[in-house]
Write an enzyme that holds these catalytic residues in place. Structure first.
Site, PDB file in Angstrom:
ATOM      1  N   ASP A 338      -0.212  52.721  13.914  1.00  0.00           N
ATOM      2  CA  ASP A 338      -0.714  53.155  12.619  1.00  0.00           C
ATOM      3  C   ASP A 338      -1.543  54.418  12.878  1.00  0.00           C
ATOM      4  OD1 ASP A 338      -1.650  53.070   9.886  1.00  0.00           O
ATOM      5  OD2 ASP A 338      -3.549  52.356  10.705  1.00  0.00           O
ATOM      6  N   ASP A 537      -5.061  48.308  12.450  1.00  0.00           N
ATOM      7  CA  ASP A 537      -6.458  47.908  12.264  1.00  0.00           C
ATOM      8  C   ASP A 537      -6.611  46.437  11.918  1.00  0.00           C
ATOM      9  OD1 ASP A 537      -5.638  47.734   9.661  1.00  0.00           O
ATOM     10  OD2 ASP A 537      -6.774  49.460   8.949  1.00  0.00           O
TER      11      ASP A 537
END
Length: 639
Positions: A338, A537
């Site tokens: 990401d 995350d």
């Protein structure tokens, strides 16, 4: 009894309990050593022709040295309704005694007990980091109620309570600083040795050390749900979960033991009739086969190595949720990242200021930040933060200010109108022509451009970007050197994706990627590369983390990450991924060494026994010695 006597008595009791705990912890090793002493005594008695005394001494050696393993073997056999390695050793030792080889049988028990004690030591060592964590958590906290300080047990703390943490003390529970400034040692949580500065509004975690400055903390979680407790539970759970290799070995063990016993029974009769061996020789060779064919070393090839690797990772802020994920990590062929908060810092920062000719960048920055300080927009906050870090002059107060939603901010300073915002807010044609299209160039680099206009004339542009972390390039280079394909998945525009991908050194990128698209792209990567990891995350990337063969969450002290991924980096430290892969590869390499070595030893000893080259003492030493060597090899992973 007076108070002083009570204190002395309590201290004595605690010392005795501590001593008893230490003795209990090393009971297997003590029993093994005592068994060794009895074997030496029995051998001396036998040499002096005191046969009865010698046999009695050997019997005590059998009982003391073999009790723990015999108990374990019998209990597991009853529970699982299946024979195991421990039972093979019991049969072999008893069989040796039956044919008069008391010394060899006792040595077998002794070495088997030593290897068992060593395996227990490995498990205790692997739990040491967790035990140390549990011991450092404070039991009491200083609660502030109505201006008064009260010492209470941490279990009595409630959400919203205020506690005082003085310099040198450990934080008793998770919370947010509402007063004070300090430096916190978070090594117990993140594995990071460098202290972290904390101000009002920052979060602190149970078990971390307040190095300087008193702080008042508002409790945000009950003691049972702190990040500290979750880490302990996570590693304990990981250590109890078995890897696929370990599960295979355990399933194989049951079948293998049955086959060995069947062959041993045949060995007691067949050689006598087919090869003309004497009954004594036949039974002797059957007992040697029982010893050397036992898969002790093979069974011990995996678990000690896995536990050692999990403990090593926990000590360095890398938490594995089980041996299966640790094992899979070494097979990775591709990793998807990401962008926001993983490869980048997750917050925009000012990267460029271009002012009109003859104007001061600092003065324009000062005015722009003075206006933006009245806005809560992330870009406005980034501009203000940059100004405070780079300007010596203090900000000024605009005479009037108007927030034009979706466009920007309008203000008046010294009777002149200032506008800060998008190109359309200040005039598209003027914005495009400013400084020969400087804004377009910035946009092509993936940067967000903010225009500053004074009295209908553009005087500057500010470029902002979510900046790549300092350690990102190093981390990606390490992975590329390991032969792993790296790709970035981002919801940002193609220009931004291209710029960040180039700066990060990833092999490729996919821009304008929604969460559901990330799952689809991961499935495509799995079809192409096989084993694929996703790094995110732990919140927005949950679907992708769940889809990947290995989900890796960037922790940064958030307990949400502990719930979403297979592996958690307790600090947003990307180079730890390469460390984790190296650890996994080293673990799998050691396991392969152990398995190949143990199988080779077993095959050589079985062949030597059929050829009548090996006797019982050598068979015992070679076989049990290989088990000890396998465990010692696994212990290297603790370093």
């Amino acid at each position: 009894m007076n108070a002083e006597a009570k204190v002395i008595l309590k201290s004595t009791v605690n010392e005795n309990e501590s001593m008893f705990a230490k003795v209990k912890q090393h009971a297997e090793l003590i029993a093994a050593l005592l068994s060794g002493v009895l074997i030496a005594a029995g051998w001396l008695l036998d040499r002096n022709e005191l046969t009865t005394s010698s046999i009695v001494t050997y019997l005590f050696a059998f009982i003391i040295g073999g009790f723990a393993k015999a108990k374990e073997g019998i209990e597991e056999t009853i529970a699982n309704k299946e024979l195991n390695v421990e039972m093979l050793m019991i049969f072999a030792a008893v069989g040796s005694a039956i044919i008069g080889y008391w010394t060899e049988g006792a040595i077998l028990i002794f070495i088997f007990a030593v290897s068992g004690a060593l395996e227990t030591y490995t498990m205790n060592k692997s739990h040491k980091e967790i035990s140390a964590l549990m011991e450092i958590q404070p039991e009491e906290a200083l609660r502030i109620t109505g201006g008064n300080e009260e010492k209470i047990h941490v279990s009595k703390l409630s959400i919203g309570d205020l506690i005082l943490v003085k310099p040198g003390e450990r934080v008793p529970s998770d919370g947010k600083i509402i007063k004070g400034h300090t430096t916190i040692d978070e090594a117990a949580i993140t594995g990071e040795s460098l202290p972290v500065s904390k101000d009002s509004g920052d979060y602190v975690f149970a078990g971390t050390v307040n190095l300087n400055g008193s702080i008042t903390v508002e409790i945000t979680k009950p003691n049972s749900e702190t990040l500290f407790q979750k880490i302990i539970q996570l590693v304990q759970s990981a250590q109890s979960e078995k890897s696929p290799s370990q599960l295979f070995i355990e399933r194989f063990e049951g079948t293998y033991v049955k086959v060995v016993l069947a062959v041993v029974v045949l060995m007691m009769f067949v050689p006598h009739f087919l090869l003309g061996w004497s009954w004594t020789e036949t039974f002797y060779r059957a007992m040697i086969l029982l010893v050397v064919a036992s898969p002790c070393a093979l069974v011990a090839s995996i678990m000690p190595a896995t536990l050692s690797a999990i403990s090593n990772g926990a000590r360095h802020g890398i938490l594995f949720k089980g041996g299966v994920h640790l094992e899979n990590l070494s097979h990775l062929k591709a990793i998807a990242f990401d962008k926001t908060g993983t490869l980048t810092k997750g917050k925009p920062e000012v990267t460029d200021i271009i002012a009109a000719d003859g104007l001061s960048k600092n003065e324009i920055l000062r005015i722009a930040s003075s206006i933006e300080s009245h806005s809560t927009h992330p870009l406005a906050n980034a501009i203000v933060k940059y100004a405070k870090e780079n300007l010596e002059e203090s900000l000024i107060h605009p005479e009037s200010i108007e927030d034009v939603a979706g466009w920007g901010v309008k203000a008046h300073i010294e009777n002149e109108e200032w506008k800060i915002g998008k190109a359309a807010f200040v005039g598209i044609e003027a914005a495009q022509s400013f400084k020969d299209g400087a804004a377009a160039k910035m946009a092509s680099e993936g940067k967000t451009v903010v225009f500053v206009q004074k009295s209908e004339e553009i005087v500057a542009i500010l470029a902002l970007q979510d900046v790549v972390r300092e350690e990102t390039k190093k981390a990606i280079d390490q992975l590329n050197n390991q032969g792993i394909y790296t790709i970035m998945l981002t919801g940002d525009s193609r220009n931004t994706g291209m710029a960040i991908a180039k700066e990060s050194h990833v092999h490729d990128y996919i821009a304008e990627c929604l969460p559901e698209n990330k799952v689809e792209h991961l499935k495509n990567l799995q079809e192409k590369y096989g084993t694929v990891a996703m790094v995110g995350d732990g919140i927005n990337d949950a679907p992708a983390l769940a889809t990947a063969n290995v989900g890796i969450a960037m922790g940064e002290g958030t307990d949400v990450a502990l719930e979403t991924a297979d592996i958690v980096l307790m600090k947003n430290d990307l180079p730890r991924i390469a460390e984790a892969i190296n650890l996994s590869r080293k673990m799998n390499s050691i396991i392969k060494q152990n398995v190949i070595f143990s199988i080779t030893v077993i095959m050589m000893l079985i062949a030597s026994n059929f050829l009548q080259f090996v006797d019982l003492p050598f068979g015992v030493i070679a076989h049990e010695g290989s088990t000890i060597l396998v465990i010692l090899n696994s212990l290297r992973l603790l370093k």
